[in-house]
Design an enzyme around this catalytic site. Structure first.
Site, PDB file in Angstrom:
ATOM      1  N   CYS A 158       0.706  -1.011   0.080  1.00  0.00           N
ATOM      2  CA  CYS A 158      -0.076   0.215   0.072  1.00  0.00           C
ATOM      3  C   CYS A 158       0.842   1.276  -0.112  1.00  0.00           C
ATOM      4  CB  CYS A 158      -1.179  -0.246   1.234  1.00  0.00           C
ATOM      5  SG  CYS A 158      -2.433   1.212   0.879  1.00  0.00           S
ATOM      6  N   HIS A 181      -3.411  -5.763   0.983  1.00  0.00           N
ATOM      7  CA  HIS A 181      -3.058  -5.803   2.376  1.00  0.00           C
ATOM      8  C   HIS A 181      -2.833  -7.390   2.537  1.00  0.00           C
ATOM      9  CE1 HIS A 181      -2.474  -1.799   3.768  1.00  0.00           C
ATOM     10  NE2 HIS A 181      -3.583  -1.573   2.856  1.00  0.00           N
ATOM     11  N   GLU A 202      -1.352  -9.070   4.740  1.00  0.00           N
ATOM     12  CA  GLU A 202      -1.062  -8.985   6.172  1.00  0.00           C
ATOM     13  C   GLU A 202      -2.307  -8.925   6.886  1.00  0.00           C
ATOM     14  OE1 GLU A 202      -0.588  -6.381   4.572  1.00  0.00           O
ATOM     15  OE2 GLU A 202      -1.018  -4.434   5.797  1.00  0.00           O
TER      16      GLU A 202
END
Lengths: 223, 80
Positions: free
Chosen positions: A86, A196, A198
């Site tokens: 990002c 994302h 994660e």
């Protein structure tokens, strides 16, 4: 494998990234502050998401010119893996470590939702845990994720397999050219992506589709 | 001291969704016949320099290194 997470004023996804790296590798990553010019000996450096320097001038523009980025660039030139997610992707582009640029979303809106990603290249240090063409789920949350590269650059990155992820099944949330969601450098050790991963690594997240990126980069792919 | 104005605009061929939105807003305000709206940025700077050629050289480096992303943007420099 040892990892590090970069911390800069305005980055706010560092804690999620630290948690993901810790859970997947079993070891907490070291953290690197923006003024550091000596980076510890690690195998993977991650620049997380957020709004470094308030997105002033252009997203990632100020962060890309901080001393720590020179040190990261030097590490990347020695072959250390670097992942930017990002705002981290925006910073890597502004630092000239990846080709192209990210612009305001075509809709002009901030998008925060789940999209589908196609693994366009599974023969990379970051995607070995996946199969080529595999479709995975992944969250996105950004205002400036509209990837652009001129015709010549686009031809070269497409030809070299540097396009690692594409938005799939009509889920392109930002107008990115060729549905590009993630690109790597020619050497293959620097990857930037808007989604994302994660935030999708365990059942509490509702799935673990993003885990493979970290498992690949940290060399902990489950048999 | 030299005062300068730097204008940064998107390159031709780079889509400008913000420009398009502004164009749409102009239409809805009743300004008809306005098209091709492109938006950009303006920077005013003051240089502690008296030599115009040197100032221009510095400003060019400033634009290339920070003010413009030359992948997608052009810049122009005006001294006053």
């Amino acid at each position: 494998m040892k990892s590090a997470v970069v911390q800069l004023p305005g980055l706010n996804r560092d804690r999620d990234m630290i948690a993901a790296l810790t859970k997947i590798s079993g070891k907490a990553p070291v953290t690197i502050w923006q003024t550091e010019t000596e980076i510890p000996d690690v195998d993977l450096i991650v620049i997380p998401g957020g709004f470094s320097y308030g997105d002033y001038l252009r997203c990632g523009a100020i962060a890309a010119r901080m001393p720590v980025m020179q040190a990261i660039k030097a590490k990347a030139e020695k072959g250390v893996k670097v992942l930017g997610v990002c705002n981290g992707f925006q910073i890597l582009l502004e630092a000239g470590m990846l080709p192209g640029a990210l612009m305001r979303n075509a809709s002009l809106r901030f998008v925060c939702k789940e999209i589908k990603l196609e693994v366009a290249n599974a023969e990379t240090e970051f995607t070995r845990a996946y199969a080529k063409g595999q479709i995975i789920r992944c969250p996105v949350a950004h205002h400036d994720g509209n990837y652009f590269a001129d015709a010549e650059t686009l031809k070269s990155i497409e030809g070299n397999g540097q396009v690692v992820f594409r938005y799939a099944d009509g889920t392109n949330p930002n107008g990115s050219i060729n549905d590009i969601a993630g690109v790597m450098n020619a050497r293959g050790n620097v990857l930037g992506m808007m989604p994302h991963p994660e935030n999708l690594i365990e059942s509490a997240h509702g799935g673990n589709d993003g885990r493979g990126i970290f498992a690949s980069a940290l060399d902990v792919i489950a048999a | 001291m030299i005062k300068a104005r730097v204008t940064v605009t998107l390159k031709n061929g780079v889509l400008d969704p913000q420009g398009k939105a502004i164009e749409g807003a102009l239409g809805s305000l009743g300004f008809s016949g306005i098209g091709g709206v492109r938006q950009g940025k303006v920077f005013d700077l003051e240089l502690a320099e008296t030599d115009k050629a040197k100032a221009e050289e510095t400003l060019k480096a400033v634009c290339e290194k920070l003010l413009a992303n030359t992948v997608i943007e052009n810049y122009s420099i005006a001294l006053s």
